[in-house]
Write a protein that holds these residues in place. Structure first.
Motif, PDB file in Angstrom:
ATOM      1  N   GLN A 138      -3.604 -21.525  18.667  1.00  0.00           N
ATOM      2  CA  GLN A 138      -3.738 -20.394  19.584  1.00  0.00           C
ATOM      3  C   GLN A 138      -4.279 -19.164  18.856  1.00  0.00           C
ATOM      4  O   GLN A 138      -5.138 -18.445  19.384  1.00  0.00           O
ATOM      5  CB  GLN A 138      -2.387 -20.076  20.229  1.00  0.00           C
ATOM      6  CG  GLN A 138      -1.946 -21.091  21.262  1.00  0.00           C
ATOM      7  CD  GLN A 138      -0.529 -20.824  21.757  1.00  0.00           C
ATOM      8  OE1 GLN A 138       0.352 -20.460  20.968  1.00  0.00           O
ATOM      9  NE2 GLN A 138      -0.307 -21.001  23.052  1.00  0.00           N
ATOM     10  N   GLN A 167      -7.132 -24.985  10.437  1.00  0.00           N
ATOM     11  CA  GLN A 167      -6.004 -24.107  10.736  1.00  0.00           C
ATOM     12  C   GLN A 167      -5.384 -23.502   9.480  1.00  0.00           C
ATOM     13  O   GLN A 167      -4.584 -22.568   9.574  1.00  0.00           O
ATOM     14  CB  GLN A 167      -4.949 -24.870  11.540  1.00  0.00           C
ATOM     15  CG  GLN A 167      -5.440 -25.254  12.929  1.00  0.00           C
ATOM     16  CD  GLN A 167      -4.386 -25.948  13.763  1.00  0.00           C
ATOM     17  OE1 GLN A 167      -3.218 -26.035  13.386  1.00  0.00           O
ATOM     18  NE2 GLN A 167      -4.789 -26.461  14.917  1.00  0.00           N
ATOM     19  N   TYR A 213       3.186 -17.891  18.561  1.00  0.00           N
ATOM     20  CA  TYR A 213       1.867 -18.488  18.746  1.00  0.00           C
ATOM     21  C   TYR A 213       1.671 -19.620  17.749  1.00  0.00           C
ATOM     22  O   TYR A 213       2.065 -19.508  16.587  1.00  0.00           O
ATOM     23  CB  TYR A 213       0.756 -17.454  18.531  1.00  0.00           C
ATOM     24  CG  TYR A 213       0.704 -16.390  19.594  1.00  0.00           C
ATOM     25  CD1 TYR A 213      -0.029 -16.575  20.762  1.00  0.00           C
ATOM     26  CD2 TYR A 213       1.403 -15.194  19.433  1.00  0.00           C
ATOM     27  CE1 TYR A 213      -0.071 -15.593  21.743  1.00  0.00           C
ATOM     28  CE2 TYR A 213       1.365 -14.208  20.412  1.00  0.00           C
ATOM     29  CZ  TYR A 213       0.630 -14.417  21.557  1.00  0.00           C
ATOM     30  OH  TYR A 213       0.598 -13.441  22.523  1.00  0.00           O
ATOM     31  N   THR A 214       1.041 -20.688  18.209  1.00  0.00           N
ATOM     32  CA  THR A 214       0.669 -21.759  17.294  1.00  0.00           C
ATOM     33  C   THR A 214      -0.548 -21.315  16.486  1.00  0.00           C
ATOM     34  O   THR A 214      -1.248 -20.357  16.850  1.00  0.00           O
ATOM     35  CB  THR A 214       0.318 -23.047  18.048  1.00  0.00           C
ATOM     36  OG1 THR A 214      -0.873 -22.828  18.825  1.00  0.00           O
ATOM     37  CG2 THR A 214       1.452 -23.467  18.973  1.00  0.00           C
ATOM     38  N   ARG A 215      -0.810 -22.044  15.421  1.00  0.00           N
ATOM     39  CA  ARG A 215      -1.996 -21.719  14.624  1.00  0.00           C
ATOM     40  C   ARG A 215      -3.269 -21.937  15.437  1.00  0.00           C
ATOM     41  O   ARG A 215      -4.232 -21.179  15.303  1.00  0.00           O
ATOM     42  CB  ARG A 215      -2.021 -22.561  13.349  1.00  0.00           C
ATOM     43  CG  ARG A 215      -0.900 -22.205  12.367  1.00  0.00           C
ATOM     44  CD  ARG A 215      -1.113 -22.847  11.016  1.00  0.00           C
ATOM     45  NE  ARG A 215      -1.152 -24.296  11.083  1.00  0.00           N
ATOM     46  CZ  ARG A 215      -1.491 -25.094  10.075  1.00  0.00           C
ATOM     47  NH1 ARG A 215      -1.829 -24.565   8.907  1.00  0.00           N
ATOM     48  NH2 ARG A 215      -1.490 -26.399  10.214  1.00  0.00           N
ATOM     49  N   HIS A 218       6.424 -24.673  15.420  1.00  0.00           N
ATOM     50  CA  HIS A 218       5.554 -24.070  16.425  1.00  0.00           C
ATOM     51  C   HIS A 218       4.458 -23.228  15.775  1.00  0.00           C
ATOM     52  O   HIS A 218       3.285 -23.569  15.873  1.00  0.00           O
ATOM     53  CB  HIS A 218       6.384 -23.197  17.380  1.00  0.00           C
ATOM     54  CG  HIS A 218       5.581 -22.660  18.529  1.00  0.00           C
ATOM     55  ND1 HIS A 218       5.254 -23.434  19.619  1.00  0.00           N
ATOM     56  CD2 HIS A 218       5.033 -21.434  18.743  1.00  0.00           C
ATOM     57  CE1 HIS A 218       4.534 -22.704  20.468  1.00  0.00           C
ATOM     58  NE2 HIS A 218       4.380 -21.487  19.950  1.00  0.00           N
ATOM     59  N   GLY A 219       4.821 -22.127  15.121  1.00  0.00           N
ATOM     60  CA  GLY A 219       3.791 -21.266  14.544  1.00  0.00           C
ATOM     61  C   GLY A 219       4.374 -19.991  13.986  1.00  0.00           C
ATOM     62  O   GLY A 219       5.290 -20.033  13.156  1.00  0.00           O
TER      63      GLY A 219
END
Length: 228
Positions: A176, A189, A172-174, A219-220
């Motif tokens: 998201q 974020q 997951y991205t920050r 990405h995260g």
């Protein structure tokens, strides 16, 4: 109706915040400095604290640290506009949320209500107990244990950990995570970054070399499922 302690040395800010919170149905107490705030917390523990960073006697960050040492009462911090170091420091000490000055009183009430709602939630899922090797996340009781030892997690830390463990193996991205865990469509974020760092200190054998809550570069973050 929840009880809220509003701590700010500016009487105008206190008046505005208290009036909006009372209009939203909350019972409010006030303190103008950190020392009085701690006395009030001991005498009349509230359901939530709205806490300014810049306070006389004892500053807000120290108050936050002492409150978090004593228990898990939710804390929403008020920080100066652009003061990223204050925001990060507050989150590192266990604050559940923050609002930057100057702020919209309506936004503050929404943030307070959101934190209180999460504090009072007792969600029931099909997978009430999430188990990953020695880590057990009990969603019904909002309790996490590692190797049989209970972990001291803030509300947001619990929510983030539960979300990642329930969705183990997914990156997951920050942004998201900010949306899915915090419920924010926008925001700083670094909030996610700080909470990930705090969680690693509690769930990793070596937080500097995480193998459970891992970074997906570019990405995260992802919870790496155990093969034990």
């Amino acid at each position: 109706m929840a009880s809220v302690l509003v701590v700010d040395d500016d009487p105008t800010v206190r008046e505005v915040v208290v009036s909006y919170l009372r209009a939203a149905g909350h019972d409010c107490a006030e303190s103008a400095d950190g020392r009085r705030a701690l006395d009030e917390l001991r005498a009349h523990p509230p359901d939530l604290v709205v806490l300014d960073v810049m306070l006389p006697e004892i500053d807000g960050l120290e108050v936050c640290r002492r409150v978090r040492q004593a228990g898990d009462v939710p804390i929403v911090m008020l920080t100066a506009l652009g003061g990223e170091s204050d925001r990060v420091a507050g989150l590192e000490l266990g604050a559940d949320d923050y609002v930057t000055k100057p702020f919209s009183p309506r936004e503050l009430v929404l943030r307070v209500d959101s934190v209180l709602r999460r504090a009072g939630e007792r969600p029931v899922f099909d997978d009430e107990r999430l188990v990953d090797a020695d880590l057990v996340v009990d969603s019904a009781e909002r309790v996490v244990t590692r190797a049989g030892q209970r972990l001291a997690l803030t509300l947001r830390e619990f929510d983030l950990l539960r979300f990642l463990v329930r969705n183990r193996g997914v990156a997951y991205t920050r942004a998201q995570l900010l949306s899915d865990v915090w419920g924010w469509s926008f925001g700083d974020q670094s909030t996610v970054t700080v909470h990930v760092r705090r969680l690693r200190e509690k769930v990793e054998a070596d937080p500097r070399r995480p193998v459970r809550l891992v970074t997906v570069w570019g990405h995260g973050y992802r919870w790496e499922p155990s093969h034990e």
